[in-house]
Scaffold this motif. Structure first.
Motif, PDB file in Angstrom:
ATOM      1  N   ARG A  90      43.876   1.675  40.509  1.00  0.00           N
ATOM      2  CA  ARG A  90      45.332   1.547  40.301  1.00  0.00           C
ATOM      3  C   ARG A  90      45.775   2.444  39.151  1.00  0.00           C
ATOM      4  N   ALA A  91      44.997   2.477  38.083  1.00  0.00           N
ATOM      5  CA  ALA A  91      45.344   3.315  36.938  1.00  0.00           C
ATOM      6  C   ALA A  91      45.389   4.789  37.333  1.00  0.00           C
ATOM      7  N   LYS A  92      44.408   5.238  38.122  1.00  0.00           N
ATOM      8  CA  LYS A  92      44.384   6.632  38.576  1.00  0.00           C
ATOM      9  C   LYS A  92      45.611   6.944  39.424  1.00  0.00           C
ATOM     10  N   ALA A  93      45.954   6.003  40.313  1.00  0.00           N
ATOM     11  CA  ALA A  93      47.119   6.229  41.181  1.00  0.00           C
ATOM     12  C   ALA A  93      48.404   6.334  40.365  1.00  0.00           C
ATOM     13  N   LEU A  94      48.550   5.499  39.344  1.00  0.00           N
ATOM     14  CA  LEU A  94      49.759   5.525  38.518  1.00  0.00           C
ATOM     15  C   LEU A  94      49.788   6.737  37.596  1.00  0.00           C
ATOM     16  N   LEU A  95      48.630   7.164  37.099  1.00  0.00           N
ATOM     17  CA  LEU A  95      48.572   8.346  36.233  1.00  0.00           C
ATOM     18  C   LEU A  95      48.941   9.611  36.998  1.00  0.00           C
ATOM     19  N   ALA A  96      48.736   9.576  38.315  1.00  0.00           N
ATOM     20  CA  ALA A  96      49.096  10.739  39.132  1.00  0.00           C
ATOM     21  C   ALA A  96      50.606  10.877  39.279  1.00  0.00           C
ATOM     22  N   GLN A  97      51.358   9.845  38.844  1.00  0.00           N
ATOM     23  CA  GLN A  97      52.822   9.882  38.915  1.00  0.00           C
ATOM     24  C   GLN A  97      53.357  10.050  37.494  1.00  0.00           C
ATOM     25  N   PRO A  98      53.923  11.203  37.172  1.00  0.00           N
ATOM     26  CA  PRO A  98      54.311  11.520  35.782  1.00  0.00           C
ATOM     27  C   PRO A  98      55.419  10.647  35.218  1.00  0.00           C
ATOM     28  N   ASN A  99      56.160   9.928  36.056  1.00  0.00           N
ATOM     29  CA  ASN A  99      57.271   9.121  35.538  1.00  0.00           C
ATOM     30  C   ASN A  99      56.803   7.827  34.869  1.00  0.00           C
ATOM     31  N   TYR A 100      55.520   7.487  34.961  1.00  0.00           N
ATOM     32  CA  TYR A 100      54.997   6.277  34.305  1.00  0.00           C
ATOM     33  C   TYR A 100      54.371   6.631  32.960  1.00  0.00           C
ATOM     34  N   ARG A 101      54.766   5.889  31.914  1.00  0.00           N
ATOM     35  CA  ARG A 101      54.152   6.088  30.604  1.00  0.00           C
ATOM     36  C   ARG A 101      52.773   5.426  30.583  1.00  0.00           C
ATOM     37  N   ILE A 102      51.884   5.999  29.780  1.00  0.00           N
ATOM     38  CA  ILE A 102      50.506   5.499  29.756  1.00  0.00           C
ATOM     39  C   ILE A 102      50.470   4.052  29.258  1.00  0.00           C
ATOM     40  N   ARG A 162      45.457  12.776  33.611  1.00  0.00           N
ATOM     41  CA  ARG A 162      46.787  13.104  34.139  1.00  0.00           C
ATOM     42  C   ARG A 162      46.978  14.620  34.176  1.00  0.00           C
ATOM     43  N   GLU A 163      46.602  15.297  33.109  1.00  0.00           N
ATOM     44  CA  GLU A 163      46.753  16.765  33.063  1.00  0.00           C
ATOM     45  C   GLU A 163      45.885  17.424  34.127  1.00  0.00           C
ATOM     46  N   GLN A 164      44.686  16.894  34.329  1.00  0.00           N
ATOM     47  CA  GLN A 164      43.794  17.453  35.352  1.00  0.00           C
ATOM     48  C   GLN A 164      44.397  17.296  36.746  1.00  0.00           C
ATOM     49  N   VAL A 165      45.007  16.131  37.016  1.00  0.00           N
ATOM     50  CA  VAL A 165      45.650  15.891  38.318  1.00  0.00           C
ATOM     51  C   VAL A 165      46.848  16.819  38.490  1.00  0.00           C
ATOM     52  N   ASN A 166      47.638  16.998  37.420  1.00  0.00           N
ATOM     53  CA  ASN A 166      48.818  17.872  37.499  1.00  0.00           C
ATOM     54  C   ASN A 166      48.412  19.317  37.791  1.00  0.00           C
TER      55      ASN A 166
END
Length: 557
Positions: free
Chosen positions: A504-516, A547-551
């Motif tokens: 779940r954390a990975k899925a949410l980190l892939a969406q930039p609008n969510y703060r860590i 997150r940066e790696q996914v972006n």
């Protein structure tokens, strides 16, 4: 599975340590927290805790006061103290109070993990010690059995000392029989030992005979048995009727009791031959005797079955053949009737092994009744067994009844079949159909529970995922859920929870609008610090690096 309760008035300390232990895979451990001693006591009242890790100085009740209450009420619970004060007096008082360890909050997490690990090992050692004590109790029981045998042998030899001290000996040796009531005597001998059996093997077989006899006798009698002259057995038997009923029993009733014992030992004899392949002969006293009249009774009975030629004798002392015939009818009925309730009980409680054992026993009784041309008993057994099975089918929802069971039930209701061989086959077929349905339903229910666990975890990933809370929501015992999940999934629940949180954390980190920090809370971490530690331990990256790696990967696509 072990339960750990962490107690501290500092919320961040409790939350951080709970998350630390949730990620720890070395121990089968469930961690929960309490923010005061009062809250900890409430948790202890409702949930069994194995280990308490508590701060020593808290507002209201201190950790030392809490430890004293735990020691008094839950003596098996281990207490570890966690303190920010490096004070020898505190440490000394904690250890004197029975605490296992005193840990400073400034120490590394590994020190805390190791201290809890030591507590778990202490618990395991104590449980092993308890097992040794239970073994000692069992050995004491075996010693008591030897003393009982010596006492009974003295009675059978007519030793007046044993007769005079009978009430005291019964109490001291925990003999379940009543010294104030007469007792029936049955003796048995092995007709032929299996070839190649050692003395130890023979002793095991004699104990197995006693166990089989106990199954038949325990429902209707109080009894004691012992090995006599190394290769023979003696049973002392009393009816379960209360003493005040004795004066209402006339001679015919007492004779019927002797017939019942005869019929019961007929079943025991057959079972030992079928199950143990051990031929036995039995001699049964004609009527109950007063304890002081037992002298020489065992030898008199044994004399009636002493033969090197005859096998599987069943002798009722001074009894006519005509009376024996009527006793067989009574014993067959009595044997069958006491099994019907057990058959229904084992079916209702899905005890497959016990159900099949009782069913086969009843069908064997029916075989003997058919051979004796006793149509009444045979028909009673067939009707009762089929009635129990069909009654169970009636309780099932129509969609859960397969065609085989439905057809067999219709045949029974139509009065078919009439011949014993067909009735017996009918009983077995319907039983097999019901047991198959049981197995399928059990498998289906277990799969449903696993599905419910996954649904609950996904729906509550950011909330309380303690085993106790989940078990309460799903309506099952926490330990049962833990065992079942590990059996079905091949891994522990805590491991699955961590995997789901990571996914779940990975899925949410892939969406930039969510703060860590919002993602940390969404996946159930009460501290951003522990979320960072958890994520980096699992991925070798911080949440921001991931997150940066996914972006970068998404821009490259």
């Amino acid at each position: 599975m072990y339960r750990l309760l962490i107690v501290d008035n500092e919320e961040y300390v409790v939350n951080g340590l709970v998350e630390l232990f949730q990620q720890e895979k070395r121990y089968d451990l469930e961690a929960s927290g309490a923010y005061s001693a009062a809250e900890a006591l409430n948790a202890l009242m409702t949930t069994r805790m194995d280990i308490v890790l508590t701060d020593i100085r808290m507002p209201g009740m201190s950790g030392l006061e809490l430890q004293k209450i735990i020691h008094a009420r839950w003596p098996h619970c281990k207490v570890l103290f966690l303190s920010g004060y490096d004070d020898f007096n505190y440490a000394q008082e904690a250890i004197r109070s029975g605490a296992l360890n005193y840990i400073l909050k400034t120490e590394d997490d590994q020190v805390i993990l190791d201290a809890v690990g030591d507590a778990i090992r202490r618990i395991e050692t104590e449980r092993e010690t308890q097992h040794v004590l239970l073994e000692a109790q069992n050995q004491l029981k075996q010693a008591t059995a030897g003393l009982q045998r010596e006492f009974f042998e003295g009675l059978l030899l007519g030793d007046k000392h044993f007769v005079r001290s009978i009430e005291k000996q019964f109490e001291e040796l925990q003999i379940p029989l009543s010294p104030a009531r007469p007792v029936s005597v049955v003796v048995g001998k092995v007709d032929e030992w299996p070839a190649g059996h050692t003395p130890y093997d023979r002793s095991l077989l004699l104990y197995a005979v006693q166990n089989i006899a106990n199954e038949y006798l325990s429902l209707s009698t109080v009894h004691a048995s012992f090995i006599y002259e190394r290769s023979k057995l003696v049973w002392l038997i009393q009816a379960k009727a209360e003493p005040w009923m004795e004066r209402f029993l006339d001679d015919a009733s007492k004779q019927l009791t002797a017939h019942f014992v005869y019929g019961t030992f007929e079943c025991i004899q057959s079972s030992c031959n079928d199950v143990l392949h051990l031929p036995l002969s039995f001699a049964i006293g004609k009527q109950p005797l007063a304890w002081e009249a037992l002298g020489g009774e065992a030898d008199r009975l044994l004399a009636t079955i002493q033969s090197n030629v005859k096998r599987q004798m069943l002798h009722l002392q001074q009894e006519e053949a005509e009376a024996l015939e009527s006793s067989r009818t009574y014993s067959l009925q009595s044997e069958a009737f006491k099994q019907f309730e057990l058959l229904a009980y084992s079916l209702e409680h899905n005890n497959r092994e016990e159900f099949l054992r009782i069913l086969e026993g009843l069908l064997e009784t029916g075989d003997r009744a058919a051979q004796a041309k006793n149509d009444l008993v045979r028909q009673q057994i067939a009707s009762a067994v089929l009635s129990i099975l069909c009654g169970y089918v009636d309780k099932l929802p129509p969609e859960e009844v397969d065609e085989t069971a439905a057809e067999l039930k219709r045949a029974y209701e139509a009065g078919r079949p009439a011949a014993w061989e067909a009735q017996r086959a009918h009983c077995r077929a319907l039983a097999e159909s019901i047991l198959d349905r049981h197995a399928q339903a059990e498998e289906s229910e277990e799969n449903r529970i696993i599905t419910s666990i996954h649904a609950y975890l996904n729906a509550n990933l950011g909330g309380d995922l303690s085993l106790k809370t989940m078990a309460l929501a799903l309506g099952h015992n926490p330990s049962y859920l833990s065992r079942l999940y590990k059996q079905k999934a091949g891994k522990g629940l805590s491991e699955t929870v961590m995997e789901l949180k990571l996914a779940r954390a990975k899925a949410l980190l892939a969406q930039p609008n969510y703060r860590i920090q919002d993602i940390s809370k969404a996946v159930g971490f009460l501290s951003d610090h522990y979320f960072y530690r958890f994520f980096k331990r699992a991925t070798k990256l911080t949440p921001q690096e991931y997150r940066e790696q996914v972006n970068e990967r998404q821009r490259g696509e």
